[in-house]
Write a protein that holds these residues in place. Structure first.
Motif, short mmCIF file in Angstrom:
data_model
loop_
_atom_site.label_atom_id
_atom_site.label_comp_id
_atom_site.label_asym_id
_atom_site.label_seq_id
_atom_site.Cartn_x
_atom_site.Cartn_y
_atom_site.Cartn_z
N ASN A 485 14.09 16.49 41.16
CA ASN A 485 14.84 15.57 40.29
C ASN A 485 14.55 14.10 40.58
O ASN A 485 15.25 13.22 40.07
CB ASN A 485 16.34 15.85 40.40
N MET A 486 13.54 13.81 41.41
CA MET A 486 13.23 12.42 41.77
C MET A 486 12.38 11.71 40.72
O MET A 486 12.23 10.50 40.77
CB MET A 486 12.52 12.37 43.12
N GLY A 487 11.78 12.47 39.79
CA GLY A 487 10.93 11.86 38.78
C GLY A 487 9.50 11.61 39.23
O GLY A 487 8.78 10.83 38.60
N TRP A 488 9.08 12.28 40.29
CA TRP A 488 7.73 12.06 40.84
C TRP A 488 6.79 13.24 40.59
O TRP A 488 5.65 13.23 41.05
CB TRP A 488 7.82 11.84 42.36
N ASN A 489 7.25 14.24 39.85
CA ASN A 489 6.48 15.49 39.71
C ASN A 489 5.13 15.25 39.04
O ASN A 489 4.08 15.65 39.56
CB ASN A 489 7.29 16.52 38.91
N GLU A 490 5.14 14.62 37.85
CA GLU A 490 3.91 14.48 37.07
C GLU A 490 2.91 13.59 37.80
O GLU A 490 1.71 13.87 37.82
CB GLU A 490 4.22 13.91 35.69
N GLY A 491 3.40 12.49 38.40
CA GLY A 491 2.49 11.58 39.09
C GLY A 491 1.77 12.25 40.25
O GLY A 491 0.56 12.07 40.45
N ASN A 492 2.51 13.05 41.02
CA ASN A 492 1.89 13.74 42.15
C ASN A 492 0.93 14.83 41.69
O ASN A 492 -0.11 15.05 42.32
CB ASN A 492 2.96 14.33 43.06
N LEU A 493 1.26 15.52 40.62
CA LEU A 493 0.36 16.55 40.09
C LEU A 493 -0.96 15.92 39.64
O LEU A 493 -2.05 16.40 39.99
CB LEU A 493 1.03 17.28 38.92
N VAL A 494 -0.86 14.83 38.87
CA VAL A 494 -2.08 14.16 38.39
C VAL A 494 -2.89 13.63 39.56
O VAL A 494 -4.12 13.78 39.61
CB VAL A 494 -1.70 13.02 37.42
N ALA A 495 -2.23 12.99 40.54
CA ALA A 495 -2.94 12.43 41.68
C ALA A 495 -3.67 13.52 42.47
O ALA A 495 -4.80 13.32 42.93
CB ALA A 495 -1.96 11.68 42.59
N THR A 496 -3.04 14.68 42.62
CA THR A 496 -3.68 15.76 43.38
C THR A 496 -4.87 16.32 42.62
O THR A 496 -5.93 16.59 43.22
CB THR A 496 -2.65 16.87 43.68
N LEU A 497 -4.76 16.49 41.31
CA LEU A 497 -5.92 16.95 40.53
C LEU A 497 -7.05 15.93 40.61
O LEU A 497 -8.23 16.29 40.70
CB LEU A 497 -5.50 17.18 39.07
#
Length: 670
Positions: A485-497
């Motif tokens: 619920n922190m709002g960081w999910n999409e950014g971390n997914l994109v950065a890891t890819l």
């Protein structure tokens, strides 16, 4: 004194009377091939290649550590790795990339290029150069040996790899928070790496100042040579600060002092000041040589001289000078007070000026040039753009209120990586591709080189650009996991890819290099129509570099040679004849003693880190303490240094016949 030593240390063409002082415990090695030949070599080119090989290995290790970190953060509440292992990974990723990858890759190019660019046969002190290499290897082993505790049960006493962060902030580095010996090994490893860097820097300072070819004035030096000189002075002046701080950490951990221990009256913030007095010049130690690579590559592929050469040189010196006055911009949130904060904010803004000047000079070099976008040029242009983006966010940090928002967030990680990957690494990849034909005599396939560039370029930006937004959205750096619920999910997914894409690009780049080493198209001495002296000799270069020490007539020395061939050919013939009249080209012998001294360092430091532990062998206690073994390692080092000092200036002679045939001979005269 230094000038006298440099002029007589085998490689400058000066011959001194024989001195019979040698006591050889180990027979002087004469074989130049095989394992012994590489271990004992004093040839700056072989030393540079070994630096490069070790550094590329650790570059890949550091990249693997980064991929494990990103995999842990790909989704929220992940348990891919433990929190403890995560701490070890981010500590060793930062330490590895800075001290074991980028710095030694720069050192590799110092060794490979400096004697060639200044028209010398070798560095001023060839055996000291060997010592700097093997002492660096000792430091690398000490830093990484803690990983063995994860794989070898008998070595579990290390407690894993260091976990105090690459910055080692007190009190995290104290015995209370880090009781395992891995932190002691980290401290000693960094000390040995500092020793390696200081002796290498002094060597290059003496080499550049005293061993330049006739006519090569300081304002005719290639820009890369200038940046090496500035970097060497930065290392000599900055490393003592971190050396003092590391000694104090070791004293606190093992001998009951309280430099950083609050309970004993110490001040943890003292570590931050000492660390960043070194740490911010370190940023320019990492980035000034890449600025030199780019300043050599852009004119070559623009087919015009470097625009504003004096300004490029003076701005590099200004960066080195101002870089010592900005360290506390890393400490805006520590409560230094408004006066100190304002002073360091202004200095941080000021250092952007000489950096911006360089960028305009590079743009001026490109303007109106006959640009060819070969692979080195693509990486060099990528460096300019990515480094500018990192610089823009750096200027944001110079404003203390903005820095307070961004401090210790992923925004800082984005900034730092745009500077050190987008900047230093892009330029290093450009340099490897550019000078690969010179030292291996083969070209890298253009198509695969461009594929690797675009994979790296895309992967890098997809990885780190989202981190700006993650940081501004509150994600702290060095966090093991996060809630959904922190709002960081999409950014971390994109950065890891993006990180996986970047990893594929790096793997492709080095795989193509390996292929090119064996199967690449063979090339001549100057496949790029380059401008500096190293391109005037065969590829790969001969051991003695130049058949005749060149006379430099212009700033772009080899471009001048190519347009005045009759004059230069006559000069070279006269120089060869003069050297033959003095017995030929004198070259230094190889030596075992620098390597043996470093073996002693490894034994001494390894056992010093375990000083208060008993020595066991197959589960049985042999000694109550490691102190005797630590002392033994020190004794080995001192004996090797003593015997090294007794070695006379023996060597061999290279003779150049009129038809260009090269022969070797040995004799009593030196």
């Amino acid at each position: 004194m230094a000038q006298a030593l440099a002029k007589s240390d085998y490689t400058g063409g000066t011959h001194v009377p024989a001195v019979k002082t040698s006591f050889d415990l180990f027979r002087r090695p004469t074989a130049k091939t095989g394992l012994a030949g590489w271990i004992t070599t004093v040839d700056h080119k072989k030393i540079g290649m070994m630096y490069a090989a070790f550094a590329i290995f650790f570059f890949l290790v550091g990249g693997l550590e980064a991929l494990l970190i990103r995999t842990q953060l790909i989704v929220p509440n992940n348990r891919f790795i433990s929190a403890q292992l995560y701490n070890e990974l981010f500590t060793m990723h930062g330490t590895t990339m800075i001290f074991l990858a980028v710095m030694p890759l720069n050192a590799a190019f110092f060794n490979l290029l400096i004697p060639l660019q200044i028209g010398a046969r070798d560095v001023a002190f060839p055996r000291l150069n060997t010592f700097s290499l093997w002492s660096w290897v000792v430091g690398a082993i000490l830093l990484n040996i803690g990983w063995l505790s994860h794989f070898v049960p008998a070595w579990s006493g290390f407690g894993g790899a260091p976990d105090v962060g690459w910055f080692g902030y007190a009190p995290l580095s104290s015995k209370v928070f880090s009781p395992d010996m891995s932190t002691d090994l980290w401290v000693l490893g960094l000390q040995i790496l500092g020793l390696s860097s200081i002796v290498a820097s002094l060597n290059f300072i003496v080499t550049i100042i005293n061993m330049r070819a006739p006519g090569l004035t300081m304002m005719r030096l290639p820009v890369f040579t200038w940046m090496t000189l500035v970097t060497s002075f930065l290392l000599v002046l900055a490393l003592p600060a971190i050396a003092i701080a590391l000694v104090e950490v070791m004293m606190d951990r093992n001998f009951g002092t309280s430099f950083f221990e609050v309970s004993g009256g110490g001040q943890p913030i003292l570590w931050q000041h000492l660390f960043w007095v070194f740490g911010h010049p370190e940023v320019y130690i990492l980035i000034l040589p890449p600025m030199g690579y780019v300043s050599e590559i852009l004119p070559t592929f623009s087919k015009k001289p470097l625009f504003g050469y004096p300004i490029i040189v003076f701005s590099g010196v200004a960066i080195g000078f101002i870089g010592f006055g900005v360290w506390s911009h890393h400490m805006f949130t520590t409560g230094m007070g408004t006066v100190a904060t304002a002073a360091f904010a202004l200095a941080t803004m000021a250092i952007a000026v000489p950096t911006g000047v360089k960028i305009f000079n590079w743009i001026g070099t490109l303007w109106g040039g006959q640009i060819t976008t070969r692979v080195p040029m693509l990486f060099a242009l990528g460096f300019i753009w990515m480094f500018m983006l990192g610089g823009f966010s750096g200027i944001m940090h110079s404003a203390a209120p903005a820095d307070a928002q961004q401090q210790d967030s992923y925004f800082v990680i984005a900034h730092f990586h745009y500077v050190l990957i987008g900047g230093a690494t892009f330029a290093l990849l450009a340099a490897i591709h550019f000078w690969f034909p010179k030292f291996f005599g083969r070209m890298v396939p253009e198509l695969w080189g461009k594929i690797s560039f675009w994979l790296i370029f895309a992967g890098f930006n997809v990885t780190f650009f989202p981190m700006h937004f993650l940081g501004l959205n509150g994600m702290p750096r060095r966090t093991w996991t996060y809630d959904s619920n922190m709002g960081w999910n999409e950014g971390n997914l994109v950065a890891t890819l993006g990180a996986y894409t970047l990893g594929i690009g790096i793997f492709t780049y080095f795989s193509v290099l390996v292929y090119s080493y064996f199967k690449g198209t063979k090339c001549g001495n100057d496949p790029w129509d380059a401008r500096t002296l190293e391109w005037s000799i065969p590829s790969p270069p001969p051991e003695h570099n130049f058949n005749a020490i060149p006379t430099v007539h212009a700033r772009d020395a080899y471009w001048y040679e190519k347009h005045h061939q009759e004059e230069i050919t006559k000069e070279k013939a006269e120089h060869i004849k003069a050297e033959e009249s003095h017995g030929g080209i004198h070259m230094p012998d190889q030596s075992w003693y620098p390597f043996i001294a470093c073996v002693g360092l490894l034994i001494g430091c390894y056992n010093f880190a375990q000083l208060h532990h008993p020595v066991t062998f197959f589960g049985n206690q042999v000694l109550a303490s490691h102190l005797p073994l630590a002392i033994s390692g020190g004794v080995v080092t001192l004996i090797a240094l003593y015997l090294w000092a007794l070695e006379g200036p023996a060597g061999y002679h290279i003779h150049i016949a009129a038809d260009g045939k090269v022969t070797e001979s040995r004799g009593d005269h030196h």
